[in-house]
Design an enzyme around this catalytic site. Structure first.
Site, PDB file in Angstrom:
ATOM      1  N   ARG A  36       0.927  -1.223  -0.034  1.00 13.60           N
ATOM      2  CA  ARG A  36      -0.081   0.117  -0.003  1.00 13.60           C
ATOM      3  C   ARG A  36       0.887   1.212   0.018  1.00 13.60           C
ATOM      4  O   ARG A  36       1.797   1.422   0.872  1.00 13.60           O
ATOM      5  CB  ARG A  36      -0.985  -0.006   1.317  1.00 13.60           C
ATOM      6  CG  ARG A  36      -1.670  -1.291   1.289  1.00 13.60           C
ATOM      7  CD  ARG A  36      -2.906  -1.035   0.705  1.00 13.60           C
ATOM      8  NE  ARG A  36      -4.108  -2.365   0.930  1.00 13.60           N
ATOM      9  CZ  ARG A  36      -4.281  -3.089   0.045  1.00 13.60           C
ATOM     10  NH1 ARG A  36      -3.661  -2.993  -1.207  1.00 13.60           N
ATOM     11  NH2 ARG A  36      -4.995  -4.092   0.376  1.00 13.60           N
ATOM     12  N   ARG A  63      -3.382  27.384  -7.616  1.00 11.76           N
ATOM     13  CA  ARG A  63      -2.931  26.106  -6.962  1.00 11.76           C
ATOM     14  C   ARG A  63      -2.165  25.326  -7.916  1.00 11.76           C
ATOM     15  O   ARG A  63      -2.270  24.939  -9.226  1.00 11.76           O
ATOM     16  CB  ARG A  63      -4.173  25.112  -6.750  1.00 11.76           C
ATOM     17  CG  ARG A  63      -5.128  25.990  -5.810  1.00 11.76           C
ATOM     18  CD  ARG A  63      -4.361  25.792  -4.252  1.00 11.76           C
ATOM     19  NE  ARG A  63      -5.470  25.696  -3.554  1.00 11.76           N
ATOM     20  CZ  ARG A  63      -5.017  25.695  -2.194  1.00 11.76           C
ATOM     21  NH1 ARG A  63      -3.645  25.681  -1.825  1.00 11.76           N
ATOM     22  NH2 ARG A  63      -5.950  25.727  -1.214  1.00 11.76           N
ATOM     23  N   GLU A 119      -5.656  12.248   5.302  1.00 15.01           N
ATOM     24  CA  GLU A 119      -5.939  13.634   5.415  1.00 15.01           C
ATOM     25  C   GLU A 119      -7.430  13.789   5.899  1.00 15.01           C
ATOM     26  O   GLU A 119      -8.354  12.901   5.482  1.00 15.01           O
ATOM     27  CB  GLU A 119      -5.885  14.235   4.177  1.00 15.01           C
ATOM     28  CG  GLU A 119      -6.354  15.969   4.370  1.00 15.01           C
ATOM     29  CD  GLU A 119      -6.282  16.804   3.017  1.00 15.01           C
ATOM     30  OE1 GLU A 119      -5.992  17.917   3.149  1.00 15.01           O
ATOM     31  OE2 GLU A 119      -6.478  16.378   2.144  1.00 15.01           O
ATOM     32  N   GLU A 138       3.716  34.411   3.952  1.00 19.22           N
ATOM     33  CA  GLU A 138       4.652  35.028   3.142  1.00 19.22           C
ATOM     34  C   GLU A 138       4.322  34.527   1.723  1.00 19.22           C
ATOM     35  O   GLU A 138       4.577  35.150   0.559  1.00 19.22           O
ATOM     36  CB  GLU A 138       5.960  35.004   3.298  1.00 19.22           C
ATOM     37  CG  GLU A 138       6.683  36.138   4.523  1.00 19.22           C
ATOM     38  CD  GLU A 138       7.819  35.813   4.947  1.00 19.22           C
ATOM     39  OE1 GLU A 138       8.446  34.742   4.613  1.00 19.22           O
ATOM     40  OE2 GLU A 138       8.296  36.724   5.607  1.00 19.22           O
ATOM     41  N   GLU A 140       1.834  33.080   0.306  1.00 16.46           N
ATOM     42  CA  GLU A 140       0.419  32.972   0.140  1.00 16.46           C
ATOM     43  C   GLU A 140      -0.208  34.131  -0.541  1.00 16.46           C
ATOM     44  O   GLU A 140      -0.121  35.237  -0.001  1.00 16.46           O
ATOM     45  CB  GLU A 140      -0.275  32.478   1.367  1.00 16.46           C
ATOM     46  CG  GLU A 140      -1.595  31.622   1.113  1.00 16.46           C
ATOM     47  CD  GLU A 140      -2.136  31.160   2.430  1.00 16.46           C
ATOM     48  OE1 GLU A 140      -2.617  30.160   2.543  1.00 16.46           O
ATOM     49  OE2 GLU A 140      -2.183  31.903   3.578  1.00 16.46           O
TER      50      GLU A 140
HETATM   51 MG    MG Z   1      -4.882  28.220   2.816  1.00 17.33          MG
END
Ligand code: MG
Length: 182
Positions: A36, A63, A119, A138, A140
């Protein structure tokens, strides 16, 4: 029947800033072995900031994995797997939109991709909002847009919004706004 897969061997393949990739050898319920590939992630919080008029505050950002800009609900990773997701939600709301919430309520937690990743995303509604200064990380860059929830549902149905957590959050917010109004 017990479906548990017992881990026989763990090999660390990659450790990055956010994720860790492992290759596991497991024993199956029928006694055979399989491998896996799994991705370990610290988890994240998503905020659904709802204005008094029923608009949601959304963020538009680039993105890199998609090489495209997306429209999403504000969100961010937990600082560590033990961080209180509510604290993370309040921080991300402040950093990305400059908003503070008078009321922040847990709505749902989702596993984004159980097939290969652990997640978990915790989703919170944020209401009773007051505007302050945003202070994104910084690395973003994002724009905040306030959009009526009905318009967002239309954008989902016309495939303009494809981010899974955003689709779930918007549809759930629309449902709870509808229930509260009638
Ligand atoms: Mg975010």
């Amino acid at each position: 029947m017990d479906y548990t897969e017992k881990t026989l061997k763990t090999e660390d393949i990659y450790t990055g800033n956010i994720i860790k990739v492992q290759n596991l050898t497991v024993s199956l319920p029928n006694g055979k072995e399989a491998t896996r590939d799994i991705v370990l992630h610290p988890g994240a919080s998503v905020v659904i900031p709802i204005s008094k008029k029923g608009e949601l505050y959304m963020v538009r950002q680039f993105r890199k994995p998609l090489d495209a800009a997306t429209l999403e609900l504000p969100a961010g990773k937990l600082d560590s797997p033990d961080e209180d997701p509510r604290v993370c939600a309040e921080r991300e709301l402040m950093e990305e939109t400059g908003l503070r919430a008078g009321k922040i309520e847990h709505l749902i937690s989702i596993h984004t991709t159980p097939g290969f990743c652990n997640e978990v995303i915790h989703m919170y509604t944020a209401t009773d909002l007051t505007q302050g200064e945003s202070c994104a990380d910084e690395d973003e860059f994002l724009n905040v847009e306030r959009i009526p929830v009905g318009e967002l549902v239309d954008m989902i149905l016309s495939h303009k919004i494809t981010d899974a957590k955003t689709i779930i959050g918007v549809l759930m917010a629309e449902r709870s706004l509808r229930n509260n109004n009638g």
